[in-house]
Scaffold this active site. Structure first.
Site, PDB file in Angstrom:
ATOM      1  N   CYS A 184       6.137   2.001   2.305  1.00 52.02           N
ATOM      2  CA  CYS A 184       6.906   3.189   1.922  1.00 52.02           C
ATOM      3  C   CYS A 184       8.427   2.952   1.942  1.00 52.02           C
ATOM      4  CB  CYS A 184       6.503   4.375   2.779  1.00 52.02           C
ATOM      5  SG  CYS A 184       6.869   5.951   1.997  1.00 52.02           S
ATOM      6  N   HIS A 189       0.774   4.466   4.606  1.00 49.94           N
ATOM      7  CA  HIS A 189       1.275   4.521   5.989  1.00 49.94           C
ATOM      8  C   HIS A 189       0.177   4.329   7.015  1.00 49.94           C
ATOM      9  CE1 HIS A 189       5.436   5.640   6.007  1.00 49.94           C
ATOM     10  NE2 HIS A 189       5.249   6.484   5.017  1.00 49.94           N
TER      11      HIS A 189
END
Ligand code: GLN
Length: 246
Positions: free
Chosen positions: A94, A194
């Site tokens: 990310c 994540h």
């Protein structure tokens, strides 16, 4: 055999338990009788990246991405560029993934000039892309599916010098528009996924381990592990996404 693993910017890029991915790598090495030395390199760390076998960079919010810029441009950016070109195995998630790209323009107009090791750029949108999602990596990387959790405002567009890490099967991925997820270039794997990415996706963990071991030792055959629990977690999330619909 052992891998020296760098956790880069754990003080600012480490959301949703991203660091657990390192524990997973270490455990899978240990189960095979191999070692892992893990070194945390926060903002201000002096140690060079040369000498590491694998670099992990987690995610962070727009604020943290701006906080680290000064340190990044004090030379860490050039080091990362060189490491990428030299075939270092890198997993970036990310905000860390965006940081390896060229630039990020936040939804409120702030511009971050990043490393430029990956041919991609990111522009923030007002609506965040949040949720569990699913993608498939190309056959050249093993063809396996990856379940993950994404939460980003940035929409990433890939340039011609990188390939997508995967094709989105459910969720948003890079931008929610072109069906791509993440980026793959040399031995760099960038993804929006994540949290416990690797425990739920053992094939991905082993791809990283094998890539790093091969670079260090020339070749590496990984002993097959009993991944039945990991696979149950993976399959349960696939089934949930299936029930949710795309
Ligand atoms: N700041 C970035 C975004 O919102 C990255 C967020 C994150 O790492 N979760 O797009």
């Amino acid at each position: 055999m052992e891998l020296k693993i760098c956790h880069l910017y754990p003080d600012v890029l480490n959301l949703y338990g991203d660091g657990g991915n390192i524990r997973c790598l270490r455990q899978r090495l240990q189960w095979r009788g191999m070692g892992a030395e893990v070194v945390k390199m926060p903002i201000g760390a002096k140690e060079s990246l040369a000498g590491f076998d694998l670099v992990f960079i987690g995610g962070g919010q727009d604020f943290e991405q701006q906080v680290l810029l000064e340190d990044l441009h004090r030379g860490r950016d050039r080091e990362l560029l060189a490491a990428v070109e030299d075939g270092m195995t890198i997993l970036a998630i990310c905000g860390g993934y965006q940081m390896l790209g060229k630039s990020y323009e936040t939804y409120d107009g702030k511009r971050c000039d990043f490393v430029g090791a990956l041919d991609l750029h990111t522009v923030g949108a007002r609506t965040r892309m949040i949720g569990n999602y699913l993608y498939r990596v190309p056959e050249s990387l093993g063809g396996f599916t990856v379940v993950g959790f994404e939460n980003h405002s940035g929409k990433t567009r890939l340039g011609p010098k990188v390939e997508a890490l995967g094709t989105v099967l459910a969720g948003f991925g890079n931008n929610g528009e072109d069906g791509t997820e993440g980026a793959h270039y040399k031995n760099v794997f960038g993804t929006y996924s994540h949290g416990p990415l690797l425990p739920k996706n053992p094939a991905f963990a082993d791809l990283l381990i094998k890539t790093a071991l091969e670079r260090k030792y020339g070749s590496a055959e990984l002993e097959v592990l009993d991944d039945s629990l990991e696979r149950m977690a993976h399959d349960e999330m696939c089934a949930r996404l299936e029930r949710r619909g795309k």
